[in-house]
Design an enzyme around this catalytic site. Sequence first.
Site, PDB file in Angstrom:
ATOM      1  N   GLU A 100      -4.391   8.984  -7.073  1.00  0.00           N
ATOM      2  CA  GLU A 100      -5.571   8.132  -7.117  1.00  0.00           C
ATOM      3  C   GLU A 100      -6.048   7.735  -5.723  1.00  0.00           C
ATOM      4  O   GLU A 100      -5.250   7.578  -4.799  1.00  0.00           O
ATOM      5  CB  GLU A 100      -5.258   6.879  -7.939  1.00  0.00           C
ATOM      6  CG  GLU A 100      -4.999   7.241  -9.396  1.00  0.00           C
ATOM      7  CD  GLU A 100      -4.683   6.049 -10.293  1.00  0.00           C
ATOM      8  OE1 GLU A 100      -5.045   6.118 -11.476  1.00  0.00           O
ATOM      9  OE2 GLU A 100      -4.088   5.065  -9.836  1.00  0.00           O
ATOM     10  N   CYS A 113      -9.259   3.758   0.155  1.00  0.00           N
ATOM     11  CA  CYS A 113      -7.803   3.587   0.136  1.00  0.00           C
ATOM     12  C   CYS A 113      -7.196   4.931  -0.294  1.00  0.00           C
ATOM     13  O   CYS A 113      -7.427   5.403  -1.412  1.00  0.00           O
ATOM     14  CB  CYS A 113      -7.467   2.469  -0.852  1.00  0.00           C
ATOM     15  SG  CYS A 113      -5.716   2.152  -0.983  1.00  0.00           S
ATOM     16  N   CYS A 120       6.086   7.527  -5.101  1.00  0.00           N
ATOM     17  CA  CYS A 120       6.669   6.959  -3.891  1.00  0.00           C
ATOM     18  C   CYS A 120       8.178   6.888  -4.082  1.00  0.00           C
ATOM     19  O   CYS A 120       8.650   6.594  -5.179  1.00  0.00           O
ATOM     20  CB  CYS A 120       6.112   5.562  -3.640  1.00  0.00           C
ATOM     21  SG  CYS A 120       6.663   4.866  -2.063  1.00  0.00           S
ATOM     22  N   CYS A 124       9.886  -0.244  -4.105  1.00  0.00           N
ATOM     23  CA  CYS A 124       9.664  -1.681  -3.897  1.00  0.00           C
ATOM     24  C   CYS A 124       9.495  -2.289  -5.287  1.00  0.00           C
ATOM     25  O   CYS A 124       8.757  -1.752  -6.123  1.00  0.00           O
ATOM     26  CB  CYS A 124       8.412  -1.913  -3.048  1.00  0.00           C
ATOM     27  SG  CYS A 124       8.564  -1.198  -1.403  1.00  0.00           S
ATOM     28  N   CYS A 127       5.915  -3.076  -7.010  1.00  0.00           N
ATOM     29  CA  CYS A 127       4.836  -2.082  -6.879  1.00  0.00           C
ATOM     30  C   CYS A 127       4.859  -1.114  -8.049  1.00  0.00           C
ATOM     31  O   CYS A 127       5.902  -0.537  -8.375  1.00  0.00           O
ATOM     32  CB  CYS A 127       5.007  -1.340  -5.554  1.00  0.00           C
ATOM     33  SG  CYS A 127       3.784  -0.038  -5.320  1.00  0.00           S
ATOM     34  N   CYS A 346      -4.405  -3.350  -5.348  1.00  0.00           N
ATOM     35  CA  CYS A 346      -3.200  -3.026  -4.569  1.00  0.00           C
ATOM     36  C   CYS A 346      -1.990  -2.928  -5.483  1.00  0.00           C
ATOM     37  O   CYS A 346      -1.731  -3.831  -6.267  1.00  0.00           O
ATOM     38  CB  CYS A 346      -2.865  -4.137  -3.589  1.00  0.00           C
ATOM     39  SG  CYS A 346      -4.061  -4.385  -2.344  1.00  0.00           S
TER      40      CYS A 346
HETATM   41  N1  SAH Z   1       4.012   2.406   1.278  1.00  0.00           N
HETATM   42  C1  SAH Z   1       3.020   1.740   2.037  1.00  0.00           C
HETATM   43  C2  SAH Z   1       1.602   1.874   1.488  1.00  0.00           C
HETATM   44  C3  SAH Z   1       1.388   1.652   0.013  1.00  0.00           C
HETATM   45  S1  SAH Z   1       1.384   0.020  -0.605  1.00  0.00           S
HETATM   46  C4  SAH Z   1       3.404   0.283   2.231  1.00  0.00           C
HETATM   47  O1  SAH Z   1       4.389  -0.138   1.661  1.00  0.00           O
HETATM   48  O2  SAH Z   1       2.755  -0.401   2.993  1.00  0.00           O
HETATM   49  C5  SAH Z   1      -0.050  -0.730   0.018  1.00  0.00           C
HETATM   50  C6  SAH Z   1      -0.009  -2.252  -0.046  1.00  0.00           C
HETATM   51  O3  SAH Z   1      -0.090  -2.757  -1.386  1.00  0.00           O
HETATM   52  C7  SAH Z   1       1.285  -2.787   0.510  1.00  0.00           C
HETATM   53  O4  SAH Z   1       1.137  -3.903   1.296  1.00  0.00           O
HETATM   54  C8  SAH Z   1       2.008  -3.107  -0.744  1.00  0.00           C
HETATM   55  O5  SAH Z   1       3.073  -3.928  -0.489  1.00  0.00           O
HETATM   56  C9  SAH Z   1       0.918  -3.709  -1.592  1.00  0.00           C
HETATM   57  N2  SAH Z   1       1.282  -3.813  -3.011  1.00  0.00           N
HETATM   58  C10 SAH Z   1       2.100  -3.007  -3.684  1.00  0.00           C
HETATM   59  N3  SAH Z   1       2.227  -3.421  -4.962  1.00  0.00           N
HETATM   60  C11 SAH Z   1       1.468  -4.524  -5.092  1.00  0.00           C
HETATM   61  C12 SAH Z   1       1.165  -5.380  -6.198  1.00  0.00           C
HETATM   62  N4  SAH Z   1       1.659  -5.164  -7.409  1.00  0.00           N
HETATM   63  N5  SAH Z   1       0.318  -6.404  -5.963  1.00  0.00           N
HETATM   64  C13 SAH Z   1      -0.220  -6.598  -4.754  1.00  0.00           C
HETATM   65  N6  SAH Z   1       0.018  -5.810  -3.691  1.00  0.00           N
HETATM   66  C14 SAH Z   1       0.856  -4.784  -3.847  1.00  0.00           C
END
Ligand code: SAH
Length: 371
Positions: A100, A113, A120, A124, A127, A346
């Site tokens: 996406e 974006c 991934c 985390c 996420c 995000c």
């Molecule tokens: N792997 C990279 C890029 C992808 S995540 C990274 O970790 O930075 C992009 C952004 O979205 C990151 O700051 C991530 O922490 C945030 N993000 C991920 N899941 C989220 C969620 N459920 N709600 C809000 N932000 C989130």
Amino acid sequence: MVKQLAIDHEKINLLNFDRSGLAEYFVSIGEASYRATQVIQWVHQLGAKNFDVMTNVSKSLRLRLAERCEIRVPELVMDRLSQDGTRKFLLKLSCGNCVETVFIPEEDRGTLCVSSQVGCSLNCTFCSTGSQGYNRDLSTSEIIGQVYLAHHLMATQVKSRPITNIVMMGMGEPLLNFDNVVAAMNLMQDDFAYGISKYRLTLSTAGVVPRIYDLAKVSHVALAISLHAPNDVLRSEIVPLNKKYPIAELMQACQFYFKDAPRRHITMEYVMLKGVNDQPQHARELVQLLRDIHCKVNLIPFNPFPGTKYECSDRLTIERFRDMLMQAGLQTMTRKTRGDDIDAACGQLAGEFTDRTKRSAKLAKIAIQAQ
Ligand code: SAH
């Protein structure tokens, strides 16, 4: 390198090259390197789908290119528009998996974006992409293909630039797909392609420390760090990569990244998770941690997704947290949630792909057992 690209598919996809890579390829087949500039412009700026139209390129080169090369972009399979104007594209790759890409229009800018991996590998805990597992890295053509498609879908005239900013914040960890991401970012910045300035191109990382040092050698794009916690105990819980690269090492790498550009700052991203990392003591610890780092803090309201154990902090808690950081002199802003009605916010990007890690199946099993 050229040989490797050819195995990928019978023909060499020109979208896999940045300008220097294409120049190298042309020299390797006995052509002048300056041809790379012309071809890059035809492909990326003018959207040429075949070689016949490239009228300033010699006929013999056009014929050779048609024989050996192709211009292949991922296929657009879905294009959804949110109530707030955010647009989500689902792109199908030649392997059948989908990723996406999201476009976020604002008054003074249009931000794309971009995803860097199919899924991934970092897991985390907050996420959605992480909970879907991981399949593979995207090639340069698949990364820049997202920009190509979005640009050509939205540009109304050859010179119009709907995309003014790009953030590598889609699916995946860009620093774990280093070479392909760097080549794609070179194209994003190339004046003969998309002409995005280094100030308007942001790479976001969960903190792959050695690659931050490598990035500093080859690029000066803006850097965002997914920090999310002010101490190692909590951060290791929500960003497991922290066990490998703890906060102190990450902060050192951040200080190194812009050491030759002291006016530039790093963005610290901090997702607001109710009762987890949003308390006054966390704000105080964060202030201490970021005391000597030239940075801005971006508070991100948590975007929920099915099966998550987290909730977003209350508005008042976020405000109190922000005020504490600001009073201590940290420049802080709260990110506005965009596109959540179409799961484009995000951390909500999931794509459609086969999980090679089997993580998604394991999590589904745990969820069923817990019911
Ligand atoms: N792997 C990279 C890029 C992808 S995540 C990274 O970790 O930075 C992009 C952004 O979205 C990151 O700051 C991530 O922490 C945030 N993000 C991920 N899941 C989220 C969620 N459920 N709600 C809000 N932000 C989130």
